[in-house]
Design a protein around this motif. Structure first.
Motif, mmCIF file in Angstrom:
data_model
loop_
_atom_site.group_PDB
_atom_site.id
_atom_site.type_symbol
_atom_site.label_atom_id
_atom_site.label_comp_id
_atom_site.label_asym_id
_atom_site.label_seq_id
_atom_site.Cartn_x
_atom_site.Cartn_y
_atom_site.Cartn_z
ATOM 1 N N ALA A 1 0.808 -1.167 -0.195
ATOM 2 C CA ALA A 1 -0.368 0.345 -0.338
ATOM 3 C C ALA A 1 0.285 1.110 0.112
ATOM 4 N N GLY A 2 2.123 2.043 0.577
ATOM 5 C CA GLY A 2 3.022 2.780 0.479
ATOM 6 C C GLY A 2 3.654 2.637 -0.522
ATOM 7 N N THR B 1 5.713 6.270 2.913
ATOM 8 C CA THR B 1 6.944 6.097 3.747
ATOM 9 C C THR B 1 6.389 5.304 5.500
ATOM 10 N N ALA B 2 5.380 6.395 6.089
ATOM 11 C CA ALA B 2 5.001 5.599 6.587
ATOM 12 C C ALA B 2 4.550 4.705 6.651
ATOM 13 N N LEU B 3 3.693 3.843 5.867
ATOM 14 C CA LEU B 3 2.909 3.329 5.897
ATOM 15 C C LEU B 3 4.146 1.949 5.724
ATOM 16 N N ARG B 4 4.734 1.863 4.539
ATOM 17 C CA ARG B 4 5.369 0.975 4.455
ATOM 18 C C ARG B 4 7.187 0.996 5.646
ATOM 19 N N ARG B 5 6.982 2.143 6.559
ATOM 20 C CA ARG B 5 7.873 1.638 7.829
ATOM 21 C C ARG B 5 7.146 0.749 8.704
ATOM 22 N N LEU C 1 3.808 2.046 14.723
ATOM 23 C CA LEU C 1 3.372 2.985 15.259
ATOM 24 C C LEU C 1 4.275 4.406 15.323
ATOM 25 N N ARG C 2 5.069 3.833 15.765
ATOM 26 C CA ARG C 2 6.610 5.079 16.605
ATOM 27 C C ARG C 2 7.652 4.861 14.979
ATOM 28 N N ALA C 3 7.794 3.751 13.803
ATOM 29 C CA ALA C 3 8.194 3.332 12.507
ATOM 30 C C ALA C 3 8.092 4.130 11.988
ATOM 31 N N ALA C 4 6.441 4.229 11.773
ATOM 32 C CA ALA C 4 6.250 5.467 10.620
ATOM 33 C C ALA C 4 6.510 6.386 11.439
ATOM 34 N N LEU C 5 6.253 7.122 12.304
ATOM 35 C CA LEU C 5 6.368 8.686 12.873
ATOM 36 C C LEU C 5 8.133 9.068 12.674
#
Length: 218
Positions: free
Chosen positions: A75-76, A93-97, A120-124
């Motif tokens: 999706a990302g 990037t948020a979704l891929r991370r 969620l923290r990885a997305a941030l």
């Protein structure tokens, strides 16, 4: 999603995450005009329509029979490919991370509350690195930072997965509202200086919308 209130039980699987992307696409499409108006006040005036196109592409790219992480990574990638402006790389990037943070979690195993919080923290972190924005700069980070903090706080208190996501979504919405009096320090809005105050940041608004979609699904 399975689990019981009052503990950190519960998991989300690939179908739940695909449902999140589909529901986010619905909410973004329904709210595209408002998001574009917010962006017209302090930016290029294309945020809502760009994100609508990107999430439609993400829905079309959702894989069949993929594990949770690969579902979000696909999706990302589609969002990066099909969304114009700065939004594509940031949201993609948020979704891929997040997907990468799920590692090799299988669909049978699912993503539990602790692992979803890591995602969620990885997305941030990914958004911060790419956009070089901090909280208070009047960007989507101002919705993501309180969302991640509220999720962690709920998790530490023993809240179940669904409750943690609801806490994150509520905090993101409050964070978006708090961008209204801020003066932008990043992006095109920063060129306006003091004139950027009095408007909600469109990226924070759409981030809150996307996290609300996740809360609705789980």
């Amino acid at each position: 999603m399975t689990g019981s209130a009052g503990n950190t039980g519960g998991t989300v699987n690939a179908a739940d995450l695909a449902g999140w992307i589909r529901h986010a696409a619905e909410l973004v499409s329904a709210d595209a005009e408002r998001l574009t108006r917010l962006d017209a006040a302090i930016g290029d005036g294309d945020h809502g329509h760009n994100l609508d196109r990107g999430f439609a592409a993400a829905v079309a790219a959702l894989p069949a029979d993929a594990p949770p992480g690969k579902t979000l990574i696909a999706a990302g990638r589609a969002i990066v490919s099909k969304t114009g402006g700065a939004s594509g790389p940031l949201y993609g990037t948020a979704l891929r991370r997040m997907g990468k943070a799920f590692g090799g979690a299988s669909d049978e195993q699912g993503v539990d509350a602790a692992l979803l919080g890591e995602g969620l923290r990885a997305a941030l972190d990914g958004v911060r690195e790419l956009g070089q924005a901090a909280d208070g700069d009047k960007t989507m980070v101002d919705a993501l930072v309180p969302a991640a903090a509220a999720y962690d706080e709920a998790l530490a208190a023993g809240t179940d997965l669904a409750g943690c996501v609801r806490a994150a979504a509520g905090a993101a919405e409050r964070g978006a509202e708090e961008t209204v009096p801020m003066q932008a320090r990043k992006g095109r809005a920063s060129y306006l200086g003091p004139r950027s105050t009095g408007h909600m940041d469109p990226g924070a608004a759409s981030t809150a919308l996307i996290l609300r979609a996740l809360a609705d699904v789980v």
